[in-house]
Write a protein that holds these residues in place. Structure first.
Motif: not given
Length: 258
Positions: A61-66, A157-160, A162-166, A239-248
């Motif tokens: 969710e950070r912008d920019p990511r520098i 770059n888009r938090a929503d 589908p591949e962002t959190m993975d 730490s189990a790889g759960l939850s993201g900006p869109v809950g996936q």
């Protein structure tokens, strides 16, 4: 006379072998215990895995990511520094091993007289083993941090998306694995310093090993920094790889063991 014959013929062979056994058991034991601690008392290394995943969750969710790129660059600089230092130390130890006569003259001036069976060259091989192992760990950690940088660059770059959190959790796994390798390299450096105690005898080696073991344990399980880290831990689900900006749910597997 080969190396095995030299060890067998030494008057203090049993004491030296016991000290070496204590050294390697302590090194392997504290490494295993640090990475696989009891559930009720996690080590600093294990606790930091939660923060590394939390870092990647906020990175999405950070912008920019520098800012994130600068942090990763500093981690790579640290591993590169230690790898370079280990290369220099390895060269110095090889030079000492190859110049035994000068080493013996210096030792005689310090009134240090190791037995003939376990001479100076043999006693320097043990710390050199730890230094070389540390070098290999630091080099691999440096490369893994590089993989992590590439994976972070592949995060959309888009938090929503589908591949962002993975992708972010994949980067977190690489970051965690690199940190494990870096920590293993640091432990090898600590025990290399303790192994230098063998230059003055088996008892000094045992004492040096005990001191390094206590310092390593304290920093992982009883340090002030651990108390600070425990003040506000991220949720265990991170730490189990759960939850993201869109809950996936992330498909990333648990971080691999070192």
């Amino acid at each position: 006379m080969n190396l095995l014959d030299q060890i067998s013929a030494a008057p203090m062979a049993l004491r030296d072998m016991a000290a070496l056994a204590f050294l390697f058991v302590a090194w392997l034991g504290i490494g295993w215990f640090t990475e696989r601690p009891p559930a009720g008392r996690p080590s600093v290394s294990v606790l930091m895995t939660r923060y590394r995943r939390e870092w990647m969750r906020h990175f999405v969710e950070r912008d920019p990511r520098i800012f994130d790129g600068n942090i990763l660059a500093s981690l790579r600089e640290g591993t590169a520094f230690f790898a370079s230092a280990c290369m220099i130390a390895t060269g110095g130890l090889l030079a000492l091993i190859g110049n035994g006569e000068r080493l013996r003259s210096v030792a005689s001036g310090l009134e240090l007289t190791p037995t003939a069976g376990t001479g100076w060259e043999l006693r320097l091989l043990v710390p050199m083993f730890f230094v070389v192992n540390a070098f290999l760990k630091f080099v691999w950690a440096h490369r893994l941090f590089g993989y992590c940088a590439v994976m972070m660059a592949a995060v959309p770059n888009r938090a929503d998306h589908p591949e962002t959190m993975d992708r972010a959790m994949q980067a977190a796994d690489l970051n965690i694995t690199a940190a494990r390798s870096f920590n293993a390299g640091l432990r090898s450096v600590y025990f290399a310093l303790g192994a230098l105690g063998w230059l003055t005898g088996a008892w000094t080696l045992m004492l040096g090993t005990a001191i390094v073991l206590w310092v390593t344990w304290r920093r992982e399980f009883a340090s002030t920094s651990r108390q600070v880290i425990l003040r506000s831990l991220p949720a265990p689900m991170l730490s189990a790889g759960l939850s993201g900006p869109v809950g996936q749910r992330s498909s990333a597997p648990p971080p691999p063991r070192p």
